[in-house]
Motif scaffolding. Structure first.
Motif, short mmCIF file in Angstrom:
data_model
loop_
_atom_site.label_atom_id
_atom_site.label_comp_id
_atom_site.label_asym_id
_atom_site.label_seq_id
_atom_site.Cartn_x
_atom_site.Cartn_y
_atom_site.Cartn_z
N GLU A 47 0.57 1.34 -9.98
CA GLU A 47 0.62 1.50 -8.54
C GLU A 47 0.54 2.97 -8.13
O GLU A 47 1.07 3.85 -8.81
CB GLU A 47 1.89 0.88 -7.98
N THR B 255 0.79 5.32 -4.44
CA THR B 255 1.00 5.35 -2.99
C THR B 255 0.89 6.79 -2.49
O THR B 255 1.24 7.74 -3.18
CB THR B 255 2.36 4.78 -2.58
N SER C 19 -2.92 9.16 6.80
CA SER C 19 -3.39 7.81 7.08
C SER C 19 -4.88 7.74 6.76
O SER C 19 -5.60 8.75 6.81
CB SER C 19 -3.15 7.44 8.55
N ASN C 20 -5.31 6.53 6.40
CA ASN C 20 -6.70 6.28 6.09
C ASN C 20 -7.27 7.22 5.03
O ASN C 20 -8.38 7.76 5.20
CB ASN C 20 -7.56 6.34 7.36
N ILE D 162 -8.50 -0.48 3.63
CA ILE D 162 -7.80 -1.68 3.16
C ILE D 162 -8.80 -2.76 2.76
O ILE D 162 -9.73 -3.07 3.52
CB ILE D 162 -6.85 -2.21 4.25
N ARG E 50 -6.42 -2.79 -2.75
CA ARG E 50 -5.79 -1.91 -1.75
C ARG E 50 -5.20 -2.81 -0.66
O ARG E 50 -5.83 -3.07 0.36
CB ARG E 50 -6.81 -0.94 -1.16
N PRO E 51 -3.98 -3.27 -0.90
CA PRO E 51 -3.37 -4.21 0.05
C PRO E 51 -2.85 -3.53 1.33
O PRO E 51 -2.70 -4.20 2.35
CB PRO E 51 -2.22 -4.80 -0.76
N GLN E 52 -2.56 -2.25 1.25
CA GLN E 52 -2.10 -1.48 2.41
C GLN E 52 -2.86 -0.17 2.48
O GLN E 52 -3.45 0.27 1.49
CB GLN E 52 -0.59 -1.22 2.33
N ASP E 53 -2.79 0.49 3.63
CA ASP E 53 -3.59 1.69 3.85
C ASP E 53 -3.33 2.76 2.80
O ASP E 53 -4.25 3.45 2.37
CB ASP E 53 -3.30 2.25 5.25
N ARG E 54 -2.07 2.90 2.39
CA ARG E 54 -1.71 4.00 1.49
C ARG E 54 -1.28 3.52 0.11
O ARG E 54 -0.57 4.22 -0.59
CB ARG E 54 -0.62 4.85 2.16
N GLN E 55 -1.74 2.34 -0.27
CA GLN E 55 -1.37 1.78 -1.55
C GLN E 55 -2.62 1.36 -2.31
O GLN E 55 -3.50 0.68 -1.77
CB GLN E 55 -0.45 0.57 -1.35
#
Lengths: 115, 114
Positions: A22, A24, A29-30, A53, A68-73
């Motif tokens: 993982e 993060t 953002s983005n 995402i 990429r399940p979330q913007d920063r993950q």
């Protein structure tokens, strides 16, 4: 400030076992996100990158996948590890949009040993 | 396609002497070039970049690099080496100025001896 976190730092897994690494990013953002593999402490090979995402591009066909399940993950996975998957895995991000750019910002890496 | 070559696996210099780590590149469009440093078991750290403009680029920790379009080179330099500069150095080229989808060289191990 922007930071990038990668875990675990080291991992020893048997052949045929699953994998999940993982990454993060905080403070932005983005971001564009990247997974690289470094074999034998030398050159880096681009594995996957993501511009948003659910958007994944694969550079090299292999036994790995990314999500990429979330913007920063950004997650690197495998259903069944091979010996050849051993290496040092690095996550990186770059800013999107205008302004000064500083190349990649890398995480501290995950040392994966498949036994 | 783009590629980067670092012709030396190892560079050894004495502390206080100037150092050069060589890099040549091949790219079809404009070259966007980067240098990174890696310490053992760590991620890479950005040193400097060439996007456009002056051929001599200054970066972190006193490093600089000279872009030479005719020789397709981007050599990393420092006037006076420190023992703490000992590390693995990577040159990279990208089709984008923000470094996206960079291709890295195989790295050069720099050893600075006291």
């Amino acid at each position: 400030s922007q930071t990038i976190h990668q875990w675990p730092a080291t991992l020893v897994q048997p052949v045929g076992s699953p994998l999940s690494l993982e990454c993060t990013v905080e403070g932005t953002s983005n971001p564009n996100l990247y997974w690289y593999r470094q074999a034998a402490g030398r050159g880096l090979q681009l594995l996957f990158y993501s511009v948003g995402i659910g958007q994944i591009s694969s550079e090299v066909p292999q036994n790995l996948s990314a999500s990429r399940p979330q913007d920063r993950q950004f997650i690197l996975s495998s259903k069944k590890l091979l010996l050849s998957d051993s290496g040092f895995y690095l996550c990186a991000w770059i800013r999107t949009g205008g302004g000064a750019n500083y190349g990649y910002t890398f995480g501290s890496g995950t040392r994966l040993t498949v036994v | 396609a783009q590629s980067v070559a670092q012709p030396e696996d190892q560079v050894n210099v004495a502390e206080g002497n100037p150092l050069t780590v060589k890099c040549t590149y091949s790219v079809s469009g404009n070259p966007y070039l980067f240098w990174y440093v890696q310490y053992p078991n760590r991620g890479l750290q950005f040193l400097l970049k060439y996007i456009t403009g002056d051929n001599l680029v200054k970066g972190s920790y006193g490093f600089e690099a000279e872009f030479n379009k005719s020789q397709t080179s981007f050599h990393l330099k420092k006037p006076s080496a420190l023992v703490s500069d000992s590390a693995l150095y990577f040159c990279a080229v990208s089709p984008f100025p923000n470094a996206g989808k960079s291709t890295f060289g195989d790295g050069t191990t720099l050893t600075v001896k006291p």
